[in-house]
Design an enzyme around this catalytic site. Structure first.
Site, PDB file in Angstrom:
ATOM      1  N   HIS A  47      -7.887  33.251  -0.142  1.00  0.00           N
ATOM      2  CA  HIS A  47      -7.615  33.446  -1.366  1.00  0.00           C
ATOM      3  C   HIS A  47      -8.428  34.256  -2.044  1.00  0.00           C
ATOM      4  O   HIS A  47      -9.587  34.653  -1.803  1.00  0.00           O
ATOM      5  CB  HIS A  47      -7.551  32.181  -1.826  1.00  0.00           C
ATOM      6  CG  HIS A  47      -8.742  31.380  -1.931  1.00  0.00           C
ATOM      7  ND1 HIS A  47      -9.423  30.790  -0.923  1.00  0.00           N
ATOM      8  CD2 HIS A  47      -9.719  31.008  -3.063  1.00  0.00           C
ATOM      9  CE1 HIS A  47     -10.273  30.125  -1.436  1.00  0.00           C
ATOM     10  NE2 HIS A  47     -10.612  30.327  -2.636  1.00  0.00           N
ATOM     11  N   ARG A  60     -17.231  34.332   2.289  1.00  0.00           N
ATOM     12  CA  ARG A  60     -16.648  35.772   1.835  1.00  0.00           C
ATOM     13  C   ARG A  60     -16.516  36.695   3.005  1.00  0.00           C
ATOM     14  O   ARG A  60     -17.129  36.854   4.003  1.00  0.00           O
ATOM     15  CB  ARG A  60     -17.932  36.313   0.972  1.00  0.00           C
ATOM     16  CG  ARG A  60     -17.233  36.907  -0.283  1.00  0.00           C
ATOM     17  CD  ARG A  60     -18.420  37.648  -1.133  1.00  0.00           C
ATOM     18  NE  ARG A  60     -18.973  36.493  -1.880  1.00  0.00           N
ATOM     19  CZ  ARG A  60     -20.363  36.305  -2.247  1.00  0.00           C
ATOM     20  NH1 ARG A  60     -21.480  36.816  -1.599  1.00  0.00           N
ATOM     21  NH2 ARG A  60     -20.884  35.224  -3.250  1.00  0.00           N
TER      22      ARG A  60
HETATM   23 ZN    ZN Z   1     -12.176  29.547  -3.894  1.00  0.00          ZN
END
Ligand code: ZN
Length: 319
Positions: free
Chosen positions: A175, A195
């Site tokens: 997301h 990440r």
């Molecule tokens: Zn998040």
């Protein structure tokens, strides 16, 4: 017992903007405030509390302290630490493409942390009307290939996102919030993010760390559908409206619009309820509130205990 107000902890980020100060009147000199940790007892942003009367025994205490020392306020809610985290997010720029672990993975690899299930209620979108939820890889091999070769545009799934949209982001969901998005996020109290891609940006001259191996470990393949569409709606003839956005094992979140007066049910067990005012002004249990205020309604043992709302307000109730 009177509601307990929570003072936000503001976070400066690479991608943050000025809307939190402009819209909610929060005090800051920074023009890069990305997050307001509105209700948090997490060690990375432990909020202090106050009351309208100013004469409660809790003035100025940390929320983590209340949880530990005044646990009767939270009834029979269990857990070593306060389980939820409510944030407002102002994305002037894109956030990194990321994924979070579940309780089991975080517990094992992140020092016993909670995992992170989060949800977003979109307050505004001045960007391209899209948000990134999920991915297009059909299996793990394709996923790894797309990540290893930086095929980001093929990998990410962009879905429509406008004011009033709601997304439940379960662990393992790729997301990213895109620029121009202003939202309230309710999540498990966890600060673990893997990440995947950060648009090759630099922070203080260096790229931010990526966590590709852990990300590949936790990403769900194939991806789940993006937006959950089922809602329970209660509406009266006067224009008051309660919409249950989600109810999962970690939280229930309701969006509530009040015009005039409305009594709402407390959350299950009446342990504690969190209220975040997203627009307007009015009263919660006779205490004045305005846009940007965040409150805890402490435990009530009273049978049928309800929360009384009045004024012209829009809010999120979480329990
Ligand atoms: Zn998040």
């Amino acid at each position: 017992m009177e509601p307990i107000f929570v003072k936000p902890v503001l976070k400066e980020t690479l991608w943050g903007g000025t809307r939190l100060a402009a819209e909610f009147g929060y005090e800051t000199t920074s023009d890069h405030v990305g997050e307001s940790w509105a209700i948090s007892a997490h060690k990375n942003g432990d909020c202090t509390v106050y009351t309208h009367s100013g004469d409660s025994p809790y003035e100025g205490k940390y929320l983590s302290q209340l949880w530990a020392e005044n646990h009767d306020l939270f009834g029979r809610a269990e857990g070593e630490s306060f389980p939820l985290l409510v944030k407002f997010i102002d994305a002037r720029d894109d956030l990194s493409i990321q994924v979070h672990p579940d309780d089991e993975y975080a517990g094992k690899y992140e020092n016993g942390s909670y995992g992170k299930t989060e949800c977003w209620y979109i307050l505004d979108n001045t960007g391209d009307g899209k948000i990134i939820v999920g991915h297009n890889a059909k299996d793990k091999a394709e996923l790894c290939d797309m990540i290893d070769n930086g095929r980001w545009n093929e990998l990410i799934r962009q879905v429509p996102c406008k004011k009033g949209s709601f997304f439940q982001i379960v662990p393992g969901t790729v997301h990213a919030i895109k620029n121009g998005t202003f939202l309230i996020e309710i999540q498990q109290s966890c600060d673990v993010t893997y990440r995947l891609y950060d648009y090759d940006r630099l922070q203080n001259g260096k790229p931010r760390e990526l966590h590709l191996d852990k990300a590949k470990d936790v990403i769900t393949v194939p991806a789940n559908p993006a937006e959950n569409e089922t809602r329970l709606v209660f509406e009266d003839t006067k224009g008051n409206k309660i919409t249950e956005m989600i109810s999962c094992e970690y939280y229930t979140v309701r969006h509530i619009e009040v015009t005039g007066e409305l009594q709402i049910e407390r959350g299950k067990g009446r342990n504690f309820d969190l209220i975040s005012i997203i627009s307007g002004e009015g009263f919660v249990n006779d205490v004045p509130v305005k846009k940007g205020d965040n409150l805890i309604i402490p435990c009530s043992e009273k049978a049928g205990g309800k929360i009384t709302l009045s004024g012209e307000i829009e809010l999120m109730q979480t329990y």
